[in-house]
Design a protein around this motif. Structure first.
Motif, short mmCIF file in Angstrom:
data_model
loop_
_atom_site.label_atom_id
_atom_site.label_comp_id
_atom_site.label_asym_id
_atom_site.label_seq_id
_atom_site.Cartn_x
_atom_site.Cartn_y
_atom_site.Cartn_z
N LEU A 1 39.09 36.23 48.08
CA LEU A 1 38.30 36.50 46.87
C LEU A 1 37.89 35.19 46.19
O LEU A 1 36.73 35.02 45.79
N HIS B 1 34.04 33.54 45.65
CA HIS B 1 33.51 33.23 44.31
C HIS B 1 33.24 31.74 44.11
O HIS B 1 32.43 31.38 43.26
N CYS C 1 29.32 37.66 45.28
CA CYS C 1 30.31 38.75 45.23
C CYS C 1 30.30 39.46 46.57
O CYS C 1 29.23 39.78 47.09
N ASP D 1 34.00 42.00 41.47
CA ASP D 1 34.90 42.05 42.62
C ASP D 1 36.34 42.33 42.20
O ASP D 1 37.07 43.04 42.90
N ALA E 1 38.58 45.64 43.29
CA ALA E 1 39.86 45.57 44.01
C ALA E 1 40.96 46.37 43.30
O ALA E 1 41.84 46.93 43.96
N TYR F 1 44.84 35.46 41.11
CA TYR F 1 43.41 35.23 41.30
C TYR F 1 42.93 34.09 40.39
O TYR F 1 42.18 33.21 40.83
#
Lengths: 170, 397
Positions: free
Chosen positions: B192, B196, B261, B296, B300, B329
């Protein structure tokens, strides 16, 4: 009727699960997946079919209730359309699933027009929004209960069975 | 307590974006949606047989690459996904007797989501060397040669769920990773973050357009995309879907810095090898676009894509507890999650899922335009899960 619908559905599931699926090669995943889904749909329909007319009646009655709550704040043009759709819904053949579905669609479009507020997107008053969200929650719970046997719902264990759900709607 | 929308409507303009301009959309997305409506009447669609696929591929490679003595063998329909027809096959020809194992991924007449194979090819190429992605062998973005839009990818070994796992489901939903989670979660979060951080301005992404930074365009483009899908295909009106569209327009947040994304990075959409657990491919880039990273993250953490431990802890994508996921994240990406924007994109994603399940899937199945209509109606029967989420999320917002 003999054989009745329950018996025929049960026969179809048995044939799929005990004869068709075992005969399909393991590497034929699309065929196997679809055969299993046919059995799943049939099992769900076996639970649902006797209540289908009642379910559609409840759904239409609930949508009519929302339509009446939205009516006072709707602009004149949208209100006329909504009243006409309401009248059609009230006059529809309540013994026919097809007729109720059609009324639900027609009334749903008229409700949508009010929600969007016409071409100038007039603001929805708080009372209309509250009514809409209350209705939407009832609608979602009803549909989730109706389809809980698909086992996709993360909270399926919190949902009532079909009989309880329909009894509560009364 | 509902919000008085008149206060918002009367507020001074935030930017030059017209939140009700339905034409404000990525040009290629507009083309795909228009093509969907135009082609819808050409159905019904039937699943391709192996012999049809072989004939299509032989013709395709002869025309596009001038190959001779083409042999297509070991054709195997691939399971998984609820959208495209996928076949693994081996290509041999005069210049390559050993053979190349490839995957054909092509559009049925109408799928649960209508997307562009050209965009998919470009994003695969862009991320080669950054993330594990399948290599692109060829693309027919508009199906001019193949007869239907298609992409041909290199075959990747791996599994999307543990071979000896305890939970499996349609499109990966319900998969339990159990002990595998400790190996997979860090790679998932890193993927992820890598998506990004990607410098999309330097890549060949000619099928894409970027929303204007510092405006609400990123959000409005998504609302316009999915509301167009809904209104083009609506089978039965759903009041909550309509209200959610309105809410999303009226609450669209500013996106300060648009990023790439993935838009469907969740359980079932990454492959890994056993027993190492190492990622071998990030899959299903078809919904990728340039937008707000919160989209995103919100995707998730959806309940439908998660699982619960025996002690009742919710695991994002079956991998990691929610708070831990958000912290990890942020650390990996350097992005700061804005809870208001995250909530907005949770609403947008629930809306998108409702549109997909109750709108596009029902339309495709009604028209009999897919190779697995029965999966579409099965997924459609879960659409109300997203309706209830919409109610809850909007009430809490």
């Amino acid at each position: 009727m003999l054989p009745n619908i329950d018996l025929r559905i049960a026969n179809m599931i048995k044939a799929l699960e005990q004869v068709v699926l075992p005969a399909l090669p393991r590497d034929q995943r699309l065929a196997r997946d679809q055969a299993m889904l046919v059995a799943g749909h049939l099992r769900m329909m076996g639970e649902q079919w006797k209540s289908a007319l009642r379910y559609e009646q409840v759904a239409l009655d609930d949508l009519q209730g929302l339509a009446r709550q939205l009516l006072p704040a709707a602009s004149a043009l949208l209100a006329d359309d909504l009243k006409a759709a309401l009248a059609m819904a009230q006059a529809c053949d309540r013994a026919s699933v097809t007729a109720i579905e059609r009324a639900n669609i027609d009334l749903g479009h008229a409700v949508d027009a009010v929600i969007l507020g016409g071409t100038d997107h007039a603001p929805l008053p708080p009372a209309s929004i509250d009514a809409l969200l209350d209705y939407a929650l009832r609608h979602a719970r009803r549909e989730r209960s109706w389809f809980k046997a698909n086992r996709l719902d993360p909270d399926q264990n919190d949902l009532p069975d079909l009989e309880t759900m329909l009894a509560d709607a009364d | 307590m509902a919000i008085d929308m008149s206060e918002i409507i009367d507020a001074p303009p935030i930017d030059r974006i017209d939140i009700w301009n339905r034409d404000d959309m990525e040009p290629r997305i507009r083309e795909i949606l228009d093509r969907t409506v135009r082609d819808r009447v050409k159905g019904p669609y039937a699943a391709k047989t192996d012999s049809e696929v072989i004939a299509m591929l032989e013709r395709y490679f002869a025309r596009t690459e001038g190959l001779e003595a083409i042999g297509i063998s070991d054709v195997a329909r691939m399971a998984g996904g609820a959208s495209k027809e996928q076949f693994a096959f081996t290509l041999r020809h005069k210049g390559d007797g050993v053979g190349e194992r490839l995957v054909l991924r092509m559009d049925p007449l109408e799928a649960i989501s209508q997307t562009c194979r050209g965009r998919e090819a470009q994003v695969h190429v862009a991320f080669a060397g950054i993330l594990p992605v399948a290599s692109v062998r060829s693309v027919d973005a508009d199906g001019e040669i193949m007869g239907q839009p298609a992409i041909i990818l290199g075959f990747v070994n791996g599994v999307t769920e543990p071979s000896e796992g305890t939970g499996h489901g349609v499109s990966g939903i319900g998969t339990r990773y159990d002990d595998w989670a400790a190996k997979l979660a860090p790679q998932f979060i890193d993927a992820l973050a890598q998506v990004h951080r990607f410098d999309w301005r330097s890549a060949d992404l000619s099928y894409y357009a970027a929303p204007e930074a510092g405006t609400r365009q990123a959000a409005i483009w998504q609302v316009n995309w999915w509301s167009q899908v809904w209104w083009d295909g609506v089978v039965q009106p759903v009041a909550m879907v309509t209200y959610a569209e309105r809410w999303l327009r009226e609450h669209a947040p500013i996106c300060d810095a648009p990023v790439m994304c993935h838009s469907d990075l969740r359980l079932g959409n990454f492959m890994f090898e056993e027993p190492s657990g190492k990622f071998t491919a990030v899959l299903d880039w078809e919904l990728a676009h340039i937008g707000d990273f919160h989209e995103d993250i919100a995707w998730a953490i959806q309940r439908l894509f998660g699982t619960w431990t025996d002690d009742g802890t919710f695991l994002v994508c079956g991998l990691i507890a929610r708070d831990e996921f958000l912290r990890a994240y942020e650390a990996a990406s350097g992005n700061r999650i804005d809870p208001v924007k995250l909530r907005y994109y949770e609403v947008l994603n629930a809306y998108k899922c409702a549109v997909i399940d109750l709108g596009q899937a029902m339309r495709a199945a009604t028209q009999s335009n897919n190779h697995q209509d029965i999966i579409l109606t099965w997924l459609g029967s879960a659409g109300a899960v997203f309706l209830e989420q919409l109610v809850m999320l909007i009430r809490e917002a």
